[in-house]
Design an enzyme around this catalytic site. Sequence first.
Site, PDB file in Angstrom:
ATOM      1  CG  ASN A 296      -0.231   0.041   2.527  1.00 49.83           C
ATOM      2  OD1 ASN A 296       0.979  -0.129   2.600  1.00 49.83           O
ATOM      3  ND2 ASN A 296      -0.976   0.247   3.597  1.00 49.83           N
TER       4      ASN A 296
ATOM      5  CB  VAL B 294       5.079   8.918  -4.427  1.00 51.11           C
ATOM      6  CG1 VAL B 294       5.431  10.398  -4.447  1.00 51.11           C
ATOM      7  CG2 VAL B 294       6.173   8.125  -3.731  1.00 51.11           C
TER       8      VAL B 294
ATOM      9  CB  SER C  57      -5.675  11.939   2.074  1.00 46.19           C
ATOM     10  OG  SER C  57      -5.472  10.765   1.303  1.00 46.19           O
TER      11      SER C  57
ATOM     12  CG  HIS D 222      -2.262   3.880   9.258  1.00 38.83           C
ATOM     13  ND1 HIS D 222      -3.326   3.040   9.482  1.00 38.83           N
ATOM     14  CD2 HIS D 222      -1.476   3.247   8.337  1.00 38.83           C
ATOM     15  CE1 HIS D 222      -3.191   1.956   8.744  1.00 38.83           C
ATOM     16  NE2 HIS D 222      -2.084   2.048   8.041  1.00 38.83           N
TER      17      HIS D 222
END
Length: 380
Positions: free
Chosen positions: A124, A127, A258, A275
């Site tokens: 997983n 970038v 995100s 996370h």
Amino acid sequence: MFASERSWIESDAVAQCHQVAALDGMIHVAGMPDLHPGKGAPIGAAMASTVLYPFLVGSDIGCGIAVFPVDRKRVVPEQVARRFPDLDRALDPDRDADDPAWSVVDGDIPAGHLEGLGTVGRGNHFVELARIHTVLDSGHTARLGLAADDLVLIVHSGSRGLGERILRAHTERHGAGPAEDPTGYLASHDAAVRWGSLNRRLIAARVLSALGARPTEPIVDMCHNLVEFRDGVYLHRKGAAPGDGRDVLVAGTRGTYSYLVAAHAGPEANRSVAHGAGRKMSRADALRRGRAKHTVEELRRTPLGSLVVCGDRQLLVEEAPTAYKRIEQVIADLVEHGLATPAASTIPLVTYKTLDRPDGTARPAGRRDREQNRRSRGRS
């Protein structure tokens, strides 16, 4: 458990938490809303114990997420996707002596470990060039130097082969048992954490240089696979970010937002936060369902319009957005339980997993790739 009834939490993950709670010396186990089963231990958990257990940290010691500001305002995603460097090829001090990425290295490489330096890895890890989509707390983002529409580079990677070597040295002698020499393990562990942080900086410098931008210092760099010794207790985090007053990027998927959050988790949550979105499907399930549901081209351009650079068809399907939980629910759970306050959301523009072939098509996974993906199962 810091998750609501609306959250998808597998019973196997809860069972793993109970198994961990029964270990000698275990004091408190906190499950985050991204909790899911891992290899021998739950992912998305923070575990406090008077005994140090290396297997609760796993092999990817120092894995974390860093966020780097990008000093550009406009980009064309298609052009960016073509300009990503080969982040499967490690930097070599001799062959790549003139690479500008070395400018971020100050001092020696931790543990002298050069293998895999400047590479992102599989599983997983990713970038991502992203844009600040919505500012939710303008005061907080201003302190970070961010505003709506700013570009950021998000790097998720760990200590590569170094962490695996450290864990193997322990398990070959002690299996899943406690560390015989906690001080010795922590010395190696801390070097791997430093290595992971440096590697994220090197990766960012390689990408930014390739895009014609200058390397920058991270505004967030938070490790979520580590153990800390504080107040006589070992706090193991496996896929859980430190949440005691620090900023954390809670990663969604390549096809969702995100969230940058200000974390303020207390002792009841072992001072930790989620996370990321957390897996909803195992890799095997994602492959079985994804191959029938999605074409390669559908997976290479997300519903948000972003592009995915991934030259491994198997990895492309395993990491499909549908294999993960809803990031919005994870964030809602963190807020509901008073663990974090969202500061901003990011929207992906280009997500890099592994280099494409020159003709732009995804290549089938080779034996080495399949082995790397197998080893990455259960990591975070």
